[in-house]
Design an enzyme around this catalytic site. Sequence first.
Site, short mmCIF file in Angstrom:
data_model
loop_
_atom_site.label_atom_id
_atom_site.label_comp_id
_atom_site.label_asym_id
_atom_site.label_seq_id
_atom_site.Cartn_x
_atom_site.Cartn_y
_atom_site.Cartn_z
N ASP A 33 0.84 -1.19 0.00
CA ASP A 33 0.00 0.00 0.00
C ASP A 33 0.88 1.24 0.00
OD1 ASP A 33 -1.76 2.06 0.42
OD2 ASP A 33 -2.72 1.18 2.19
N THR A 98 2.08 11.70 -16.74
CA THR A 98 0.96 11.80 -17.65
C THR A 98 0.95 13.09 -18.45
OG1 THR A 98 -1.48 12.01 -17.67
CG2 THR A 98 -0.35 12.73 -15.70
N TYR A 124 -6.23 15.57 -10.49
CA TYR A 124 -5.37 14.44 -10.85
C TYR A 124 -4.08 14.93 -11.51
CZ TYR A 124 -3.58 10.66 -13.77
OH TYR A 124 -2.75 9.76 -14.38
N LYS A 128 -0.11 14.49 -10.18
CA LYS A 128 0.96 13.83 -10.94
C LYS A 128 2.15 14.78 -11.15
CE LYS A 128 0.83 10.19 -12.43
NZ LYS A 128 1.29 8.91 -11.83
#
Length: 285
Positions: A33, A98, A124, A128
Amino acid sequence: MRIVVTGSLGQLGGELCRQLGPEALGLDLPEFDLTDQRGVVRRIEELAPDVVINCAAYTHVDRAESEPQRCRAVNVSGVAYLAEGCRRIGASLVQISTDYVFGADSSRQTPYREEDPPGPVNVYGLSKLESEQYAKAAPRWLIVRTCGLYGRLGPRTAGNFVETMIQQAKQRGRLRVVADQHCTPSYVGHVARAICFLVAVRATGIYHVVNQGQTTWYDFAAEIFRLLGWPVQLEPISSTQWDSPARRPAYSVLDPSKYLALSGRPELPPWQEALKEYLSLRQRT
């Protein structure tokens, strides 16, 4: 080399493990995790890899708008923990990023190069971009930005655009697809092969790794069904007509020229050829 691949049950992580073979040590939930700082650092120290490739991420772009803390816990804090583990053993960290670190420039019409200033437009994308900064705390680091991945689904893969289009087409004959977002969807098989090469030559810095060219989601969907030979009716719509919590970049095409200039690197074919290869492989399996 001894290489740890996090997110090994996802699309990219799974493909990397297949291509790397016995060199790869795959880690994923529930045993691993990323939000558990002590657990992450301890596991990296125990395995003592030469390289850690982080494919694990919170990728629910819309849900991230209402779960920013959860998103950051995985995408930002998790990368900081990996970098800490790498520092303790002197390992390299490869962070998968990304095209969504870009998008704020509404007038953009040329592909983004690695040195272009980023500008995310959603939670998001911001997470990133932050993850890239934390990855740089590792002794050696490599950031690979990619876009719109599709390939063999892993046990923990929510899906991808190609499979979603195919499933929706089976359920109804007419689909509405956004036609004003420009990007380069990329085949996981090619992206993973390029990452393996970059790791093998001990590349550092930032690289854009995508199939060549650019398209819209509407034109990409049209090419999917043209190659399949399916008479699916497509309706082009605007981003404003597609009601979603998170804003998407109107233009986030990545320029892979820096990677393509490397001697001996595997090819990154045009997106049309990549899609044809994937669909052909899909039909054989």
